[in-house]
Design an enzyme around this catalytic site. Sequence first.
Site, PDB file in Angstrom:
ATOM      1  N   GLU A   1      -6.045 -10.825  -1.529  1.00  0.00           N
ATOM      2  CA  GLU A   1      -6.876 -10.621  -0.322  1.00  0.00           C
ATOM      3  C   GLU A   1      -8.360 -10.672  -0.671  1.00  0.00           C
ATOM      4  O   GLU A   1      -9.153  -9.812  -0.252  1.00  0.00           O
ATOM      5  CB  GLU A   1      -6.527  -9.269   0.329  1.00  0.00           C
ATOM      6  CG  GLU A   1      -5.034  -9.091   0.599  1.00  0.00           C
ATOM      7  CD  GLU A   1      -4.694  -7.898   1.474  1.00  0.00           C
ATOM      8  OE1 GLU A   1      -5.616  -7.242   1.980  1.00  0.00           O
ATOM      9  OE2 GLU A   1      -3.495  -7.636   1.653  1.00  0.00           O
TER      10      GLU A   1
ATOM     11  N   GLU B   1       0.783  -1.240   0.000  1.00  0.00           N
ATOM     12  CA  GLU B   1       0.000   0.000   0.000  1.00  0.00           C
ATOM     13  C   GLU B   1       0.817   1.295   0.000  1.00  0.00           C
ATOM     14  O   GLU B   1       0.550   2.211   0.768  1.00  0.00           O
ATOM     15  CB  GLU B   1      -0.983  -0.028   1.184  1.00  0.00           C
ATOM     16  CG  GLU B   1      -1.924  -1.230   1.093  1.00  0.00           C
ATOM     17  CD  GLU B   1      -2.800  -1.445   2.328  1.00  0.00           C
ATOM     18  OE1 GLU B   1      -2.693  -0.675   3.282  1.00  0.00           O
ATOM     19  OE2 GLU B   1      -3.600  -2.401   2.316  1.00  0.00           O
TER      20      GLU B   1
END
Length: 389
Positions: free
Chosen positions: A271, A163
């Site tokens: 994910e 991220e």
Amino acid sequence: MRRKVLIGFVIGALSVLPMALQAGSFAGKDTRSLKEAAGGRFLLGVATSPKVLANPVDSALVKRHFQILTPDNCMKPQAVQPSEGAWNFKAADSFADFARKNGLQVTGHCLVWAKDDRTSAWMMEENGAPVSRETMLKRIETHVTKVAKRYADVATMWDVVNEAVADGGGEQILRDSVYSRTTGMDFLVTAFKAARAADPDALLIYNDYGDHNPAKLAKIVTMLKELKRLGAPVDAFGMQGHFQIGEESIKGMRNTIAAMRELGLKVVVSELDIDVIPRNRWWTDGGKHREELAKINPYPDSLPSELQQRLATQYLALFKVFVENSDIIERVSFWNVHDEESWLNNFPWKRVNHPLFFDRQRQPKPAFDAVHKYLSAPENHVRPPSPTP
Ligand code: G3I
């Protein structure tokens, strides 16, 4: 990378027979297995915790359906190095031991989480002042080397950096964080180089969310190109895949896959889940809907069958794209094993969520049935000659 994947795959395959024989003991006579249905087109994975793995019913489910485990929290920087040089590997070791004992692979998650709110204060300071560039890079190198070496025998993949890219539109490529403020892009280069040196045959992943938004995808691509130019050994993009019910995500996903194909990178779906209680409004209009949203909990007992069907249809559409592109998709991992474990019961507000393939009784849902059936069909094992973007 390939050698470890192959060994893990063989051990995993050998473990299938006794599991199939035991299956009746925890889930009726259902002997289906998701990883068997995937049949080597991509690895099937799941993120979970030592606590879940210690539960015999849950661990049986994990062993039956998945080949590769991601630690959901226990291997994160703040968990393993809460203060400088004070390592805490207890939970991460027990997680890795479960994988070793059961012939499963691990995706290490994550070596760097490039967000200030996921970074300990010690990492940001140096003798009471903001950390210098040199110290920051040294700390990253030390952390990555120590963690990646410790689990190199069982980790076949690493989320090296998580991220790092800024959300939304605008000019700024990297998220504002202590990492980007002090080093620009160099923290990514250092992290990837250190990971390669510590675990040379692992697949090294840059992991992020929101790539289905064209503006964010463009930034991710710009960053990945720059990393390549700077010599960072990035092997794959981790497309997190946190979807919401009713969301049109197929086009965006195809765009991401096509972009990675062009960059010569592999893709992992890292994910995967589908929130059945959409959450977007939480962040709109300066957060003014939050009080109202916090009261929303529409499915406290179970998911109505109409929703179950929509969930199944949406998951099936995703898996069709994964199969079509399985020449570059190395792995598809769910974020948590069953609905009770999901992070979406708590984020961004507390509610009873139903985002996964297994319900609170650990029973397969219609989404599992649909995807298992699709993956098992012999005609779907033939890959089309050239996946279309
Ligand atoms: O274990 C404590 C518990 O003792 C305490 O009572 C409770 C009170 O809040 O907190 C518990 O810890 C929580 C932990 O999850 C375990 O459930 C933390 O507060 C909470 O912040 C933490 O959230 C995790 C989050 O990352 C932040 O680390 C989620 O479980 C985890 O699923 C989530 O995973 C991230 C990926 O790493 C990166 N991509 C997005 C993904 C989902 O947000």
